[in-house]
Design a protein around this motif. Structure first.
Motif, mmCIF file in Angstrom:
data_model
loop_
_atom_site.group_PDB
_atom_site.id
_atom_site.type_symbol
_atom_site.label_atom_id
_atom_site.label_comp_id
_atom_site.label_asym_id
_atom_site.label_seq_id
_atom_site.Cartn_x
_atom_site.Cartn_y
_atom_site.Cartn_z
ATOM 1 N N LEU A 72 -7.946 6.946 -4.715
ATOM 2 C CA LEU A 72 -7.885 7.365 -3.608
ATOM 3 C C LEU A 72 -8.241 8.563 -3.506
ATOM 4 C CD1 LEU A 72 -4.208 7.051 -4.027
ATOM 5 C CD2 LEU A 72 -5.246 6.211 -1.742
ATOM 6 N N ALA A 76 -10.600 10.224 0.161
ATOM 7 C CA ALA A 76 -10.214 11.184 0.874
ATOM 8 C C ALA A 76 -11.299 12.741 1.292
ATOM 9 C CB ALA A 76 -9.009 11.692 -0.110
ATOM 10 N N ARG A 83 -3.857 14.143 2.042
ATOM 11 C CA ARG A 83 -3.159 12.755 1.555
ATOM 12 C C ARG A 83 -3.155 11.150 1.468
ATOM 13 N NH1 ARG A 83 2.261 14.697 3.733
ATOM 14 N NH2 ARG A 83 1.170 15.000 5.362
ATOM 15 N N GLY A 84 -3.623 10.081 0.982
ATOM 16 C CA GLY A 84 -3.636 9.394 0.775
ATOM 17 C C GLY A 84 -2.314 7.538 0.168
ATOM 18 N N SER A 166 -4.034 8.516 11.173
ATOM 19 C CA SER A 166 -4.198 7.868 9.451
ATOM 20 C C SER A 166 -4.996 6.992 10.090
ATOM 21 C CB SER A 166 -2.761 7.346 9.476
ATOM 22 O OG SER A 166 -2.832 5.825 10.431
ATOM 23 N N TRP A 184 -5.235 6.723 4.182
ATOM 24 C CA TRP A 184 -5.319 8.119 4.656
ATOM 25 C C TRP A 184 -4.778 9.426 5.769
ATOM 26 C CZ3 TRP A 184 -9.538 5.185 3.044
ATOM 27 C CH2 TRP A 184 -9.559 4.853 1.066
#
Length: 459
Positions: A72, A76, A83-84, A166, A184
């Motif tokens: 993650l 990113a 954020r993810g 996103s 993400w």
């Protein structure tokens, strides 16, 4: 009259004509590549270096949770998001899905779960056909709030959480299939560039292979732990005058450490711990056979621990001559607070009370299966009211990484430091000793040692 011959030079035939296409001699150094080409080369080198560093960090993870967190964060960084969200959900598998967030708290994840899956890019990746072209390349939504066809609930959640765009990507490869997907979130409208998509795609395919290996490894470890638990007592007996507690942890490859507690005639109690040499399914199977045999011998002649271990040694020598084991058996009469024990190459018990904390003095003896005929004298002692007898395997000592003499001293110190309020609770005693001996906990994946701790508190 013959024509005159030209002079000969070594390595050159003077009669071979010189080619008219021979390049002119180099009179000046070529100009250096343009700044544009240099910048592109430098960019490629930088991208490859970054990708190499990120994959090395991922390869260093030894647990599934650590790998998912690393994926993650790396994703990113590659797509330029803050954020993810990642969902591990293998198609057709009965294993529960795993959801992990980056920069998202439990409440945020709860809000995201209220959005219908088909209304999100991640949901289309997870539920759609694996061979879909858009799923393989990722799904970018550069302006969520500007999308007139966006699901109303999705729009509400995006506004609440404060993300405007996103980029979703499947976690899939040809060898592993589809394991799940990641998305993400961007705070402002936007999408990753073509180069960013290429890099994160390469990283995701490598990560998928790594996750598949870790998933299979953790599944195998869980199966081993389940089998080991089934080979050990499902519950401890209740005998008047004594309370019991046990803690057990099987190594990742499966080991042969075991314990037992069984009621005997005349309100007596048999306590046993032991360890079979080796690891893996073979050692676990041998451990199960050894424990079952000891139970039978304990019922027949439990009042004589030496006879119990002698019978066990004979059985081991006849049926499995290439295997060795350590064992300790204690015959307890709680009403009389009397304990008679014998050990075969095993670590000595520890007695803990308000007025003492000391090891029981046992005679030095060889493990089972090492001598033509095993025999050692028994030891008898009387625990005072309120004292706890602690039985354990040497895996507890080895997991500390200390030399054995220091590990014994550390165990003594851990037992002596049990708070007085918890000394009358065998479960509290075992938990305190384990915390003091193994600050990282029993679930350390880098340790191959089994751990067994069995505590008997005499009222």
């Amino acid at each position: 009259m013959s024509a005159p011959h030209l002079p000969k030079v070594a390595g050159i035939d003077p009669e071979v004509p010189v080619s008219t296409h021979t390049a002119a001699p180099l009179r000046e150094i070529p100009a250096a590549p343009g700044a544009f080409i240099q910048d592109r080369l430098a960019g490629w080198v930088s991208d490859l270096t970054t990708l190499h560093e990120l994959t090395e960090r991922l390869a260093a993870t030894a647990t599934l949770d650590a790998a998912l967190n690393e994926l993650l964060h790396a994703g990113a960084a590659l797509v330029g998001a803050r954020r993810g969200l990642l969902v591990l959900e293998r198609a057709g598998s009965t294993t529960p899905s795993t959801t992990l967030g980056l920069g998202l708290g439990p409440a945020d994840l709860g809000h995201l779960e209220t959005v219908e899956r088909s209304a999100t890019a991640l949901g289309r990746i997870l539920d759609g056909p694996p061979e879909a072209a858009d799923a393989r390349d990722g799904i970018a939504t550069p302006d969520l709030l500007g999308d007139q066809d966006l699901d109303p609930r999705h729009r509400e959640v995006a506004t609440r959480l404060g993300y405007a765009a996103s980029y979703a990507l499947p976690l899939a490869s040809e060898a592993a299939g589809r394991l799940g997907g990641a998305v993400w979130f961007y705070d402002e409208p936007g999408e990753p560039s073509e180069k960013q998509r290429h890099l994160v795609g390469l990283y995701a395919r490598y990560a998928t292979e790594h996750l598949a290996r870790l998933t299979e490894l953790e599944r195998a470890r869980a199966d081993i732990a389940t089998v080991a638990d089934e080979l050990l007592p499902s519950r401890l007996p209740r005998i008047p005058g004594v309370r019991l507690a046990a803690r057990h942890r099987t190594g990742p490859q499966g080991g042969g450490d075991w314990y037992d507690a069984l009621p005997l005639p005349d309100h007596a109690l048999g306590l046993a711990v032991g360890s079979v040499g080796g690891s893996g399914p073979s050692a676990m199977a041998a451990m199960g056979r050894l424990r079952a045999s000891l139970r039978a011998y304990a019922v027949i002649e439990g009042e004589d621990p030496v006879a119990v271990l002698s019978d066990l040694e004979l059985l081991l020598r006849l049926t499995e001559p290439a295997r060795t084991a350590t064992a300790l058996f204690a015959y307890c009469e709680p009403a009389a607070r009397k304990v008679v024990l014998a050990g075969a190459g095993h670590t000595p018990p520890l007695v803990l009370g308000d007025r003492r904390c000391e090891y029981v003095e046992t005679t030095l003896s060889a493990p089972l299966g090492m001598l033509a005929c095993w025999e050692a004298p028994s030891v008898e002692f009387s625990p005072a009211p309120g004292e706890t007898v602690l039985l354990y395997t040497d895996g507890l000592l080895r997991r500390t990484g200390d030399a054995m003499d220091r590990a014994f001293a550390r165990l003594h110190s851990a037992a002596a430091s049990v708070p007085k309020a918890g000394r009358h609770d065998p479960a509290a005693v075992t938990d305190h000793v384990l915390r003091a001996m193994l600050p990282d906990g029993l679930d350390r994946s880098d340790s191959t040692e089994d751990v067994v701790v069995l505590a008997a508190h005499f009222d």
